[in-house]
Design an enzyme around this catalytic site. Sequence first.
Site, PDB file in Angstrom:
ATOM      1  N   CYS A  38      -3.369   8.614   7.275  1.00 22.37           N
ATOM      2  CA  CYS A  38      -4.126   7.124   7.173  1.00 22.37           C
ATOM      3  C   CYS A  38      -3.074   5.922   8.244  1.00 22.37           C
ATOM      4  O   CYS A  38      -2.022   6.150   8.169  1.00 22.37           O
ATOM      5  CB  CYS A  38      -4.030   6.294   5.642  1.00 22.37           C
ATOM      6  N   THR A  82       0.985  -1.139  -0.018  1.00 19.42           N
ATOM      7  CA  THR A  82       0.105   0.116  -0.379  1.00 19.42           C
ATOM      8  C   THR A  82       1.312   0.963   0.098  1.00 19.42           C
ATOM      9  O   THR A  82       1.698   1.407   0.460  1.00 19.42           O
ATOM     10  CB  THR A  82      -1.151  -0.209   1.321  1.00 19.42           C
ATOM     11  N   HIS A  91      -5.751  -0.633   4.424  1.00 19.38           N
ATOM     12  CA  HIS A  91      -5.255   1.141   4.181  1.00 19.38           C
ATOM     13  C   HIS A  91      -6.368   1.620   4.608  1.00 19.38           C
ATOM     14  O   HIS A  91      -6.818   2.089   4.546  1.00 19.38           O
ATOM     15  CB  HIS A  91      -4.538   1.127   2.981  1.00 19.38           C
TER      16      HIS A  91
END
Lengths: 283, 158
Positions: free
Chosen positions: B28, B22, B45
């Site tokens: 995040c 990711t 994610h």
Amino acid sequence: MKSREAVLAMLPTVPALPSAGIQFMEATRNPEAKVDDLVRILEYDPSLTSNLLRLVNSPLFAGNRPIHSVREALIRLGFSKVLQLALTAAFAPLGRRPVAGYDLPPGAILRNAIASALAVRELAKAAEVDEGDYIFTAALLHDIGKIVMGAFAAADVGAVAAAAAERNLPFDEAEREVLGIDHAEAGAELLKAWGLPGPIVAAVRWHHDPDRADPVCVGNDLVHLADQLTALVGIGAGVDGLQYRPSGGALSRLNIGPEAVEAAACNVLFQLEDFTMLASGLE
Amino acid sequence: MQHTVGISQYKTASARGDVLVTYSLGSCIGLSLYDPEAGVGGLVHCMLPLSKLDPEKAKAAPGMFVDTGVSALLRAMYDQGAAQRRIVAKAAGAASLLDENGVFRIGERNHTVLRKMLWKNNILIAAEDVGGSGARTMYLHIDSGRTVVRSGGREWDL
């Protein structure tokens, strides 16, 4: 100050946005503009027209009924939406370039640009501010200075990143210290040279520091928050990451809280995938 | 084969050569789960801490929020034969802006909710690399269970 001069000297070498896009923007600002004139401006540029038709025919805009011509797009979607899409189409070839110094792979700037442009729309809605077309355009083009500095002037962004990391400086401050100019100013100078309207130039100029703009205005604040939103979410993030300082005044001037920015982020993400996929197919 | 996990997505994999990746985690948070015995791994994610912000979107994309994302990934892992007591959890991300006034505390809140969710599921975080202001990329190698973080041109194992 040698780097600053070197960056500014490269401005004429950056391929300008298709002039049809800029003429179209000027024409839509004229309240007397006629559909025929607007159609003529865009259709003069076949590649811009074909890119525009691809965008307007996405499910995001056209719905189930296909749009076959610029005229039909103007009538069904209105001047404002067509202008926004035409500028997105116009920016795509430049925005798709990789920007090595900033560690941005091909397409990252464009993805960030589109996300920012979608974000100002959402933020304007939350703040109940009239979303002018110029705010959309400024959000779309706000990081164009990174293309100038990284891809054209080959500025030593590595030295900037090192300075920023070492002393935990905001990245734009480190750019000014190391290169004598930051990407916000480089971008604003480019857009000024292209003859874009003052409010767009100002919003790009102050997108990291809207409190210093003179006059301070909500358009600049919206572009600043859109930029912060995309940095937080990590859309098109490069070596600069989140190494920026949020404005102290933007949220309070817009009378919204940080949760409005979070809600906007959700909405942007949902629209972004469709839009980016579309834009990556543009010529 | 490399599989990309986009923002708000989660994926599991069990083929030996698979790598889950990711990109550009800002505030995040990325969570990798790995069961060495079952040879199953998963990566999520998550963008924001709590699904109560927008329950409808959480239904459409559970990975968008930490609370729903962790549950969804755990369920997918169990479906693939993973067992809770064997799961090795590692986290990366939760960066923040240079935000002295604490306007946007998304990263910090993502991290807090992640810890709570894992605690509720009796899973400890084995290793993590969170905070700071850099964007991170996170890889999970299914053959070995290695979780690798890349940021600012450097790479290291978690």
